[in-house]
Design an enzyme around this catalytic site. Structure first.
Site, PDB file in Angstrom:
ATOM      1  N   GLY A  30       0.861  -1.197  -0.035  1.00  0.00           N
ATOM      2  CA  GLY A  30      -0.225  -0.024  -0.073  1.00  0.00           C
ATOM      3  C   GLY A  30       1.073   1.399   0.073  1.00  0.00           C
ATOM      4  O   GLY A  30       1.813   1.454  -0.214  1.00  0.00           O
ATOM      5  N   ASP A 149      14.654  -3.843   8.940  1.00  0.00           N
ATOM      6  CA  ASP A 149      14.422  -2.967   7.890  1.00  0.00           C
ATOM      7  C   ASP A 149      15.289  -1.897   7.995  1.00  0.00           C
ATOM      8  O   ASP A 149      15.042  -0.594   7.636  1.00  0.00           O
ATOM      9  CB  ASP A 149      13.075  -2.799   7.240  1.00  0.00           C
ATOM     10  CG  ASP A 149      12.932  -2.348   5.914  1.00  0.00           C
ATOM     11  OD1 ASP A 149      14.000  -2.523   5.158  1.00  0.00           O
ATOM     12  OD2 ASP A 149      12.017  -1.861   5.497  1.00  0.00           O
TER      13      ASP A 149
END
Length: 487
Positions: A30, A149
């Site tokens: 998204g 990450d």
């Protein structure tokens, strides 16, 4: 297939509350938007859309439940360097159901942007970044979480306090991946190629040392200005970055261990790395104090010459012998005190990559010059008083103390008030157990940001530089207050 979504127009209000300002990112699950919270005086926030690839509404509900569980974990994280989780937003746009994660907006620039703008980072800047982030990682790992990450894109140099913040946790991607994998769809990798270690990219396994690997990969990227694909040989499983960045052997050794191919060969936790970094960078004044304390124990003993240092090493002597001979050795103690003060000045020129006296180094020099006589006097008095009880000798001691103070009085051209302010700053740094060199370097950077004209000027004790010294002290005290509030 459910999961794809159209870009939202700027100005649209979601859930009768969040006004979209603009899209600021897009990933495999998204889009990410900058928005205003109209219920909180238009406070800026970030809306991260959750749109996994699923076949039907039942699968979407399953994904949303898993997402809510992961979001609940994020909600429990309370750390000033991590964006605050604010809410889960369920809404509809043109009849389509949408789900967003609402987070605090961190204003600033990513370290990727900084690298593009200013070029390669210095060793001291990278060390500061690592030492600032290691406690954050330690906190995350203590919550049984792995960030997964870490990269220059996910580190923001926060404008408000000039400190790094860690954004975009990979656990949200994990939730989407779990559902997508169960439906037979290709999953999006959690972590950036080149920054995430092999075990994470191949099998999805991640450990605390996986985050340390990514932090080190980020560090070498900032040091060299090159992306990991140009620094890492995937065939041999080795990094080749040192020829592109000049760093100290110690930092190179630390980064090498953090970047080890096998997880078991790396540091296993953030506190271990922090301890190694801090241990290797002792304060200049701390090391001098330790040598002074050795010096004043027994100035009677034979002095051995050392070609590499102007300070001699003196062995311990019984207190009584020390007392009997203290008067005869006053000149020697005085000479040593002066020599030590001179060594402090010379040490500055030996600091790696130092081309001039920085403000923090000037402060340490002044502090050292001020505390050396006090340390010697105090230590001498305590040794004498503990060894002598006869009233007659006490009179001699009083005279001796007077002579000591008179003999080793080193002139300092600043006021006692300013000298006390310097000592207070240094003592607070020590009380916080933070590395003085790194901290004072941070003060220097802020000082030069405010006074770029002083970049090539050596700060002195002159009245001409009084306003600059005062501003430097103020910056140091402001940063110390921030650190103290964090405790």
């Amino acid at each position: 297939m459910i999961g794809t979504s159209s870009k939202l127009p700027n100005g649209i209000i979601l859930g009768d509350r969040y006004r979209i300002i603009k899209q600021i990112g897009q990933g495999g699950f998204g889009r990410t938007y900058l928005a205003e919270d109209t219920h909180r005086y238009d406070e800026k926030c970030v809306l991260k859309e959750f749109a996994p690839l699923v076949e039907n509404d039942a699968d979407l509900q399953k994904a949303e439940k898993l997402f809510e569980r992961e979001a609940g974990i994020l909600y429990k994280l309370k750390h000033e360097r991590i964006p605050e989780f604010k809410a889960l937003l369920r809404t509809k746009v043109n009849g389509k159901k949408l789900l967003f994660l609402v987070q605090e907006y961190i204003e600033g620039k990513t370290y990727y942007d900084l690298l593009q703008e200013q070029g390669k980072f210095t060793e001291s800047e990278v060390i500061e970044l690592i030492t600032e982030l290691l406690p954050v990682l330690e906190y995350i790992h203590q919550q049984n979480l792995i960030h997964r990450d870490i990269s220059p894109d996910n580190l923001i140099y926060r404008r408000a306090d000039k400190k790094p913040a860690l954004i975009d946790f990979g656990c949200v991607k994990l939730a989407a991946n779990a559902v997508s994998r169960s439906q037979g769809f290709l999953v999006t990798l959690v972590g950036k190629k080149g920054y995430a270690p092999e075990e994470q990219m191949r099998s999805g396994s991640a450990f605390p040392c996986s985050d340390l690997y990514a932090l080190a990969a980020t560090a070498v990227t900032l040091l060299t200005g090159e992306t990991p694909d140009k620094l890492y040989d995937a065939h041999q499983g080795k990094w080749h970055w040192q020829e592109r960045a000049k760093v100290s052997p110690h930092l190179a050794k630390v980064l090498h261990k953090m970047l080890a191919y096998r997880p078991s060969d790396r540091y296993q936790n953030a506190s271990e790395v922090l301890k190694i970094l801090n241990k290797h960078q002792p304060s200049l004044v701390n090391s001098l104090i330790s040598r002074i304390q050795t010096l004043v124990v027994a100035p009677k003993n034979r002095v051995s010459s050392n070609n590499n240092s102007s300070i001699s090493h003196i062995e311990k002597q019984p207190t009584l012998q020390f007392t009997r001979r203290i008067t005869n050795n006053l000149s020697r103690v005085s000479t040593k005190a002066i020599a030590i003060s001179q060594v402090v000045s010379r040490q500055v020129n030996k600091l790696p990559y130092a081309r001039r006296i920085r403000p923090w180094q000037w402060v340490l020099i002044t502090i050292a010059a001020a505390i050396i006589p006090g340390i010697i006097t105090f230590s001498t008095i305590q040794n004498i008083r503990s060894a002598i009880s006869l009233s007659g000798i006490r009179n001699s001691v009083s005279k001796t103390i007077y002579v000591i103070r008179k003999t080793i009085n080193l002139p300092v051209s600043i006021t006692s008030r300013e000298r006390n302010q310097q000592q207070d700053i240094y003592q607070r740094v020590q009380a916080l157990n933070i590395d003085s060199g790194i901290f004072f370097g941070q003060v220097d950077r802020e000082f030069y940001r405010q006074y770029p004209e002083m970049e090539n000027v050596a700060l002195t004790n002159s009245t001409e530089h009084l306003k600059y010294r005062r501003r430097w002290y103020q910056i140091a005290e402001d940063l110390l207050r921030q650190r103290e509030r964090e405790l």
